[in-house]
Write an enzyme that holds these catalytic residues in place. Structure first.
Site, short mmCIF file in Angstrom:
data_model
loop_
_atom_site.label_atom_id
_atom_site.label_comp_id
_atom_site.label_asym_id
_atom_site.label_seq_id
_atom_site.Cartn_x
_atom_site.Cartn_y
_atom_site.Cartn_z
N GLY A 1 0.80 -1.21 0.00
CA GLY A 1 0.00 0.00 0.00
C GLY A 1 0.83 1.27 0.00
N ASP B 1 -6.58 -0.09 7.07
CA ASP B 1 -6.93 -1.19 7.97
C ASP B 1 -5.68 -2.04 8.14
OD1 ASP B 1 -7.99 -3.26 9.39
OD2 ASP B 1 -9.39 -3.92 7.83
#
EC number: 2.5.1.16
Length: 289
Positions: free
Chosen positions: A149, A166
């Site tokens: 990410g 998350d």
């Protein structure tokens, strides 16, 4: 953090000797992925338990006590969340909640560990149907990307209305996701009006990590909010941080859009109760503002 497998129990030990435990019937699965140790247990009263590197990620019964406050406050505070990025969340619960919003046209989930997605699909009743569609590339409103990410944010030109991180706890390998540099990359990927949210660890036991993340976000976002929520399986209360780009007021949510969601834990009609924080923690957060 550490963990202890006692007879018929799984216990996650936090700092200072504080533990969160579940009685378990058996261990269903264990493997070493490319990134972490992954275990799945069958508990006595909470369904199946997902553990990564000895830390509890979720239990099936009550997992929405984490996913709902992570997703719906920002989705309902944004006036029109059409494009959403989820970083992490390989069990699918966060994306499941995102797609409950009819405004969403496209959602992207970037999960670094394919093993988490596969094990969640095979063993957990959290978002099995959604993960099946993602794996088969049959979900019209969402895309699964197996990748880092941090690198995705830095290399992508896509813009999003909401970014949801998350991740695992703000210690160890995940610390980069709580850095000023990462927040700047996220800010750039938000549209002119956008919201960013991340979980930020136990209020009582990760207070310093919460303070560090909050101060880093304050250097980047136009406004930063903090709130807490009791999460089943975690050392509650659990903290969350919200970064705002533009003129969005996170203290207000769209109650009309909230009507059809039928939530179990987060109550949009009592949105203001999110902002309760122990007085000493609030004073620490605000002392350098």
């Amino acid at each position: 953090m550490g963990f202890s497998r006692e007879e018929n129990a799984f216990i996650e030990w936090y700092p200072l000797g504080y533990g969160v435990g579940f009685k378990v019937k058996r261990r269903l699965f264990e493997t070493q992925t490319d990134y972490q140790r992954l275990e799945i247990y069958e508990t006595e009263g909470f369904g199946k338990l997902l553990v990564l590197d000895g830390t509890v990620q979720l239990v099936e019964v009550g997992e929405a006590s984490y996913h709902e406050p992570l997703v719906h406050p920002v989705m309902l505070a944004h006036p029109n969340p059409r494009r959403v990025l989820v970083i992490g969340g390989g069990d699918g619960g966060t994306l499941r909640e995102v797609l409950r919003h009819n405004t969403v046209e496209k959602a992207v989930m970037v999960e670094i560990d394919e093993g988490v997605v596969e094990a969640s699909y095979l063993y957990l009743d959290v978002a099995k149907d959604l993960l099946d569609r993602l794996i088969k590339k049959e979900e019209p409103r969402a895309e699964l990307i197996i990748g880092d990410g941090v690198k995705y944010l830095r290399g992508s030109e896509e813009k999003f209305d909401v970014i949801i991180v998350d991740s695992t706890d703000p210690v160890g390998p995940a610390k980069l996701l709580f850095s000023e540099e990462f927040y700047r990359d996220a800010y750039e990927r938000l549209n002119e009006r956008g919201l960013y949210i991340t979980q930020a660890g136990s209020v009582y036991l990760f207070t310093n990590e919460l303070l560090d993340a909050y101060r880093n976000m304050k250097k980047v976002f136009d406004r930063v909010y903090y709130f807490s929520f009791p999460v089943i399986g975690y050392a509650s209360p659990w903290s969350f941080l919200v970064g705002v780009k533009g003129d969005i007021d996170f203290t207000k949510v769209d109650l009309e859009r909230a009507k059809g969601l039928d939530l179990q834990y987060y109550d949009p009609e009592r949105h203001e109760t999110l902002f309760q924080m122990p007085r000493y923690v609030r004073k620490l957060l605000e002392e350098k503002e």
